[in-house]
Design a protein around this motif. Structure first.
Motif, PDB file in Angstrom:
ATOM      1  N   GLN A   1       0.826  -1.212   0.000  1.00 41.06           N
ATOM      2  CA  GLN A   1       0.000   0.000   0.000  1.00 41.06           C
ATOM      3  C   GLN A   1       0.865   1.269   0.000  1.00 41.06           C
ATOM      4  O   GLN A   1       0.325   2.367   0.114  1.00 41.06           O
ATOM      5  N   ASP A   2       2.178   1.080  -0.109  1.00 39.91           N
ATOM      6  CA  ASP A   2       3.114   2.215  -0.076  1.00 39.91           C
ATOM      7  C   ASP A   2       2.968   2.999   1.234  1.00 39.91           C
ATOM      8  O   ASP A   2       2.857   4.228   1.233  1.00 39.91           O
ATOM      9  N   VAL A   3       2.996   2.286   2.349  1.00 38.18           N
ATOM     10  CA  VAL A   3       2.939   2.914   3.669  1.00 38.18           C
ATOM     11  C   VAL A   3       4.176   2.483   4.460  1.00 38.18           C
ATOM     12  O   VAL A   3       4.393   1.288   4.683  1.00 38.18           O
ATOM     13  N   LEU A   4       4.978   3.457   4.881  1.00 36.19           N
ATOM     14  CA  LEU A   4       6.198   3.211   5.630  1.00 36.19           C
ATOM     15  C   LEU A   4       6.100   3.818   7.022  1.00 36.19           C
ATOM     16  O   LEU A   4       5.262   4.689   7.268  1.00 36.19           O
ATOM     17  N   MET A   5       6.981   3.372   7.907  1.00 36.98           N
ATOM     18  CA  MET A   5       7.130   4.034   9.196  1.00 36.98           C
ATOM     19  C   MET A   5       8.134   5.172   9.041  1.00 36.98           C
ATOM     20  O   MET A   5       9.103   5.069   8.270  1.00 36.98           O
ATOM     21  N   VAL A   6       7.921   6.254   9.772  1.00 37.52           N
ATOM     22  CA  VAL A   6       8.865   7.358   9.789  1.00 37.52           C
ATOM     23  C   VAL A   6       9.038   7.815  11.231  1.00 37.52           C
ATOM     24  O   VAL A   6       8.079   7.802  12.012  1.00 37.52           O
ATOM     25  N   SER A   7      10.243   8.203  11.575  1.00 38.04           N
ATOM     26  CA  SER A   7      10.542   8.596  12.943  1.00 38.04           C
ATOM     27  C   SER A   7      11.567   9.713  12.960  1.00 38.04           C
ATOM     28  O   SER A   7      12.428   9.790  12.076  1.00 38.04           O
ATOM     29  N   VAL A   8      11.455  10.589  13.971  1.00 33.87           N
ATOM     30  CA  VAL A   8      12.472  11.614  14.218  1.00 33.87           C
ATOM     31  C   VAL A   8      12.972  11.446  15.646  1.00 33.87           C
ATOM     32  O   VAL A   8      12.171  11.338  16.582  1.00 33.87           O
ATOM     33  N   LEU A   9      14.299  11.420  15.805  1.00 36.04           N
ATOM     34  CA  LEU A   9      14.914  11.230  17.110  1.00 36.04           C
ATOM     35  C   LEU A   9      15.723  12.470  17.483  1.00 36.04           C
ATOM     36  O   LEU A   9      16.582  12.911  16.711  1.00 36.04           O
ATOM     37  N   GLU A  10      15.451  13.033  18.639  1.00 35.42           N
ATOM     38  CA  GLU A  10      16.224  14.161  19.160  1.00 35.42           C
ATOM     39  C   GLU A  10      17.662  13.718  19.361  1.00 35.42           C
ATOM     40  O   GLU A  10      17.917  12.676  19.952  1.00 35.42           O
ATOM     41  N   ARG A  11      18.637  14.511  18.888  1.00 38.27           N
ATOM     42  CA  ARG A  11      20.025  14.039  18.889  1.00 38.27           C
ATOM     43  C   ARG A  11      20.998  14.974  19.594  1.00 38.27           C
ATOM     44  O   ARG A  11      22.205  14.881  19.421  1.00 38.27           O
ATOM     45  N   PHE A  12      20.471  15.889  20.431  1.00 40.11           N
ATOM     46  CA  PHE A  12      21.350  16.835  21.118  1.00 40.11           C
ATOM     47  C   PHE A  12      21.534  16.510  22.599  1.00 40.11           C
ATOM     48  O   PHE A  12      22.133  17.279  23.344  1.00 40.11           O
ATOM     49  N   GLY A  13      20.990  15.371  23.042  1.00 37.46           N
ATOM     50  CA  GLY A  13      21.138  14.980  24.434  1.00 37.46           C
ATOM     51  C   GLY A  13      20.325  15.828  25.386  1.00 37.46           C
ATOM     52  O   GLY A  13      20.682  15.982  26.553  1.00 37.46           O
ATOM     53  N   ILE A  14      19.201  16.362  24.899  1.00 39.74           N
ATOM     54  CA  ILE A  14      18.392  17.272  25.719  1.00 39.74           C
ATOM     55  C   ILE A  14      17.220  16.555  26.382  1.00 39.74           C
ATOM     56  O   ILE A  14      16.995  16.685  27.590  1.00 39.74           O
ATOM     57  N   ASN A  15      16.446  15.790  25.618  1.00 39.97           N
ATOM     58  CA  ASN A  15      15.260  15.154  26.202  1.00 39.97           C
ATOM     59  C   ASN A  15      15.014  13.735  25.706  1.00 39.97           C
ATOM     60  O   ASN A  15      14.138  13.052  26.219  1.00 39.97           O
ATOM     61  N   GLY A  16      15.737  13.280  24.705  1.00 36.29           N
ATOM     62  CA  GLY A  16      15.561  11.917  24.214  1.00 36.29           C
ATOM     63  C   GLY A  16      14.271  11.672  23.480  1.00 36.29           C
ATOM     64  O   GLY A  16      13.828  10.528  23.329  1.00 36.29           O
ATOM     65  N   ASN A  17      13.635  12.725  22.954  1.00 34.12           N
ATOM     66  CA  ASN A  17      12.366  12.559  22.239  1.00 34.12           C
ATOM     67  C   ASN A  17      12.517  11.625  21.037  1.00 34.12           C
ATOM     68  O   ASN A  17      13.548  11.625  20.359  1.00 34.12           O
ATOM     69  N   LYS A  18      11.441  10.878  20.783  1.00 37.62           N
ATOM     70  CA  LYS A  18      11.386  10.023  19.594  1.00 37.62           C
ATOM     71  C   LYS A  18       9.939   9.948  19.143  1.00 37.62           C
ATOM     72  O   LYS A  18       9.054   9.597  19.927  1.00 37.62           O
ATOM     73  N   SER A  19       9.686  10.297  17.897  1.00 40.55           N
ATOM     74  CA  SER A  19       8.322  10.283  17.365  1.00 40.55           C
ATOM     75  C   SER A  19       8.166   9.149  16.364  1.00 40.55           C
ATOM     76  O   SER A  19       9.139   8.631  15.828  1.00 40.55           O
ATOM     77  N   LEU A  20       6.906   8.774  16.114  1.00 41.83           N
ATOM     78  CA  LEU A  20       6.591   7.739  15.122  1.00 41.83           C
ATOM     79  C   LEU A  20       5.339   8.151  14.354  1.00 41.83           C
ATOM     80  O   LEU A  20       4.397   8.711  14.934  1.00 41.83           O
ATOM     81  N   ALA A  21       5.336   7.867  13.072  1.00 35.33           N
ATOM     82  CA  ALA A  21       4.153   8.141  12.255  1.00 35.33           C
ATOM     83  C   ALA A  21       4.249   7.297  10.987  1.00 35.33           C
ATOM     84  O   ALA A  21       5.134   6.452  10.845  1.00 35.33           O
ATOM     85  N   PHE A  22       3.325   7.550  10.066  1.00 33.04           N
ATOM     86  CA  PHE A  22       3.266   6.790   8.813  1.00 33.04           C
ATOM     87  C   PHE A  22       3.395   7.752   7.639  1.00 33.04           C
ATOM     88  O   PHE A  22       2.895   8.881   7.679  1.00 33.04           O
ATOM     89  N   CYS A  23       4.073   7.301   6.581  1.00 34.84           N
ATOM     90  CA  CYS A  23       4.227   8.153   5.411  1.00 34.84           C
ATOM     91  C   CYS A  23       4.094   7.326   4.135  1.00 34.84           C
ATOM     92  O   CYS A  23       4.300   6.109   4.137  1.00 34.84           O
ATOM     93  N   SER A  24       3.758   8.013   3.061  1.00 32.06           N
ATOM     94  CA  SER A  24       3.569   7.376   1.760  1.00 32.06           C
ATOM     95  C   SER A  24       4.216   8.230   0.679  1.00 32.06           C
ATOM     96  O   SER A  24       4.489   9.406   0.870  1.00 32.06           O
ATOM     97  N   GLY A  25       4.415   7.592  -0.476  1.00 30.87           N
ATOM     98  CA  GLY A  25       4.934   8.312  -1.634  1.00 30.87           C
ATOM     99  C   GLY A  25       6.371   8.000  -1.973  1.00 30.87           C
ATOM    100  O   GLY A  25       6.863   8.410  -3.025  1.00 30.87           O
ATOM    101  N   TRP A  26       7.053   7.253  -1.088  1.00 30.91           N
ATOM    102  CA  TRP A  26       8.458   6.934  -1.363  1.00 30.91           C
ATOM    103  C   TRP A  26       8.616   5.658  -2.190  1.00 30.91           C
ATOM    104  O   TRP A  26       9.622   5.468  -2.835  1.00 30.91           O
ATOM    105  N   GLY A  27       7.638   4.781  -2.109  1.00 33.59           N
ATOM    106  CA  GLY A  27       7.663   3.580  -2.937  1.00 33.59           C
ATOM    107  C   GLY A  27       8.644   2.511  -2.496  1.00 33.59           C
ATOM    108  O   GLY A  27       8.898   1.565  -3.254  1.00 33.59           O
ATOM    109  N   LEU A  28       9.197   2.620  -1.295  1.00 32.95           N
ATOM    110  CA  LEU A  28      10.143   1.609  -0.833  1.00 32.95           C
ATOM    111  C   LEU A  28       9.474   0.237  -0.720  1.00 32.95           C
ATOM    112  O   LEU A  28       8.370   0.124  -0.196  1.00 32.95           O
ATOM    113  N   LYS A  29      10.164  -0.772  -1.201  1.00 36.76           N
ATOM    114  CA  LYS A  29       9.704  -2.153  -1.072  1.00 36.76           C
ATOM    115  C   LYS A  29      10.442  -2.882   0.038  1.00 36.76           C
ATOM    116  O   LYS A  29      10.027  -3.972   0.461  1.00 36.76           O
ATOM    117  N   ALA A  30      11.550  -2.295   0.490  1.00 36.90           N
ATOM    118  CA  ALA A  30      12.362  -2.916   1.532  1.00 36.90           C
ATOM    119  C   ALA A  30      13.298  -1.857   2.091  1.00 36.90           C
ATOM    120  O   ALA A  30      13.435  -0.759   1.541  1.00 36.90           O
TER     121      ALA A  30
END
Length: 594
Positions: free
Chosen positions: A437-466
């Protein structure tokens, strides 16, 4: 550009021919962008300044260097009116190597990606690097950082207190990229920065894509002088008619010039005098293969703009828009000696470049060895976050098994993301991505050692099969962004960036297919432009092996955290509704098996 009493005394004497010129340019045809004329004229240069134009025989001394411009046209150095040079993945030194030989001698930038990873002290190191390069940067203090709504995490938050300090710096020429949403929502920090700009008589640079009607009127009442974001030529015309300077953007992924230039070629040629150019975000490959602002001048001529007008758009128009025309933008006495020798205004091929009074490039190459400075720990690329495991990239829900209706952010070009509702399987409390269905996971991770935030969501349009791909260069906050078809490869990609200190990576079946290291702040490198262009080709080819058919897979991905782009984005605080300016839950409904 510093002028002391003693320096001014010397320059004035040189201007009166009482002191011999250091350099004279003879036998050229002057493209006078101030008067729209072309005529034979010589130029005299003392130190970094043009001191005479016309007959310069009185300015020659026994030690004066002579540059013979026979058969060439003399054009002012080109100006890029809005650019995030960091998006090229080239350091300032490497970027100067890429664009100065093509004729770009000045650029206007907030250097905001450097600020996001290294703060004001790191910015000062970049200023020092600029002074050692042939490229001038007219810096605009970012109206605030981060630009995101809601606020994401970066290493340095620009606020009115910082503006009190930096607006007094000699490097500061305005307030950078004031986005419409911040003005429209009456953001306190933004209004504080604008108020200080009024006090300090600094121009306010805008960013208002698709601003029309009453919203545009309100935005202009905030004091914004110019804008570099218009999606069609009618928008350009309205903004020009309401008093703005318009900077037409032609980047590596947003090709707006052909459409926006219609404001001049089809609506009103007189509008051209307040139109200039910018590239905003360019790849090393594009600059190496096409050129830079010189490429935009040629595109405008091809679109039907007269050569003189197109050259004015690349020089004096930009200088006037940013109120730096007393320094650059024309070949006139008292201006900095940034001069190009081109073959002909109509074909506009730059073969010789003079910056700050020195001949620095011939035939698309610098004439000397320009080296990057030694990097301090401020601009090291240590990513201050913990290594990840696959579970970090699994979207877990209370439902054990069944279906989940989710909102997937579907890319519709680099600067548009739309809502797409899809139904995914839930197995053992995990919502599974679905390449069919062309649905991937996407995440952003805070990388400055401030709070350790990590988000998760879904994205489409990239066409990745693997596989998966990740980047530590991701404006506007430059946290780590990763997207992929499975959690295991996403963890491998992120961990490689953390271990190696930043860069861009493509992974398949647990193996690194390609990696572009970005050791300066985790966002740029000091490699030669041609080498970065080659490696861009390689990493994009690796992304295509995963199934992605986008023209710039990694660049499309690293724009995902920009919340000024409609309608959706993702930062370390979560997926963002860019219209409501709030985070949202991508799980719309959970359906249990019956």
């Amino acid at each position: 550009m510093e002028r002391t009493i003693e320096n001014l005394r010397q320059l004035i004497r040189a201007g009166r021919a009482l002191t011999p010129a250091d350099t004279v340019i003879l036998n050229g045809n002057l493209v006078n962008v101030m008067t729209s004329e072309i005529y034979p004229a010589d130029v005299a240069i003392f130190q970094d300044m043009i001191v005479a134009v016309g007959d310069v025989s009185a300015y020659r001394g026994p030690k004066t260097q002579v540059i013979d411009a026979s058969g060439s046209y003399l054009v002012p150095g080109l100006i890029d009116g809005h650019i995030h040079s960091e998006c090229s993945k080239l350091s300032i030194t490497s970027f100067a190597k890429a664009i100065v030989p093509s004729g770009t001698t000045s650029m206007v930038s907030g250097l905001d990606e450097y600020i996001s990873v290294s703060g004001l002290e790191g910015l000062k190191e970049v200023f020092a690097e600029i002074k050692q390069s042939p490229l001038k940067v007219f810096w605009g203090a970012p109206y605030k950082t981060p630009y995101t709504f809601p606020t994401s995490t970066i290493s340095c938050n620009f606020n009115p207190e910082i503006h009190e300090q930096v607006q007094q710096w000699p490097e500061c020429f305005g307030v950078w990229e004031t986005v419409r949403e911040a003005v429209q929502e009456l953001d306190e920090d933004t209004l504080g920065a604008l108020s200080l700009a009024y006090k300090n008589r600094l121009p306010i640079f805008g960013c208002a894509p698709m601003a029309r009607g009453n919203d545009l009127n309100g935005y202009l009442c905030g004091g914004v002088r110019l804008d570099h974001e218009s999606y069609d030529h009618q928008e350009v015309v309205e903004k020009l008619r309401k008093g703005m300077h318009m900077v037409i953007r032609e980047s590596s992924v947003t090709h707006f010039l052909a459409e926006n230039i219609r404001a001049v070629t089809q609506v009103n040629p007189a509008l051209a005098r307040r139109v200039s150019f910018c590239t905003d975000d360019v790849t090393a490959k594009d600059v190496v293969e096409k050129g830079h602002v010189d490429h935009l001048v040629r595109l405008a001529i091809k679109a039907g703009v007269a050569p003189m007008t197109a050259i004015q758009m690349g020089t004096i128009n930009s200088a006037e828009a940013y109120r730096i025309d007393h320094l650059v933008g024309s070949i006139s006495p008292g201006r900095i000696a940034d001069i190009l020798l081109v073959d002909d205004p109509a074909t506009f091929k730059v073969h010789t470049v003079i910056t700050n009074g020195k001949l620095v490039a011939r035939n698309k190459k610098l004439t000397y060895d320009l080296r990057a400075p030694k990097r301090s720990s401020l601009l090291s690329s240590a990513l201050k976050c913990n290594l990840t495991v696959a579970k970090d990239f699994e979207y877990r829900v209370q439902l054990a098994n069944g279906k989940a209706k989710v909102l997937s952010m579907e890319v519709k070009g680099p600067f548009v993301r739309k809502r797409r509702d899809v139904t995914l399987d839930v197995v053992d409390h995990v919502v599974h991505s679905d390449t069919k269905q062309d649905v991937l996971m996407v995440s952003v991770l805070e990388r400055f050692g401030i709070n350790g935030n990590k988000s998760l969501a879904f994205c489409s349009g990239w066409g990745l099969k693997a596989g998966a791909m990740a980047s530590s260069a991701a404006p506007d906050d430059n946290n780590i962004i990763v997207l992929g078809a499975n959690a295991q490869d996403m963890a491998v990609a992120v961990n490689h960036l953390i271990t190696e200190g930043g860069g861009q990576v493509v992974v398949k079946d647990g193996k690194i297919l390609d990696f572009l290291p970005l050791p300066v702040g985790g966002i740029v490198c000091d490699l030669e432009p041609q080498e970065v262009a080659r490696r861009e080709d390689g990493i994009n080819a690796s992304a295509r092996l995963l199934g992605c058919d986008l023209p710039e897979p990694l660049m499309y991905m690293f724009f995902l955290p920009i919340t000024a782009i409609p309608d959706y984005a993702i930062t370390d605080v979560g997926p963002v509704d860019c219209v409501a300016l709030t985070t949202f839950d991508p799980i719309l409904e959970l359906i249990e098996h019956t």
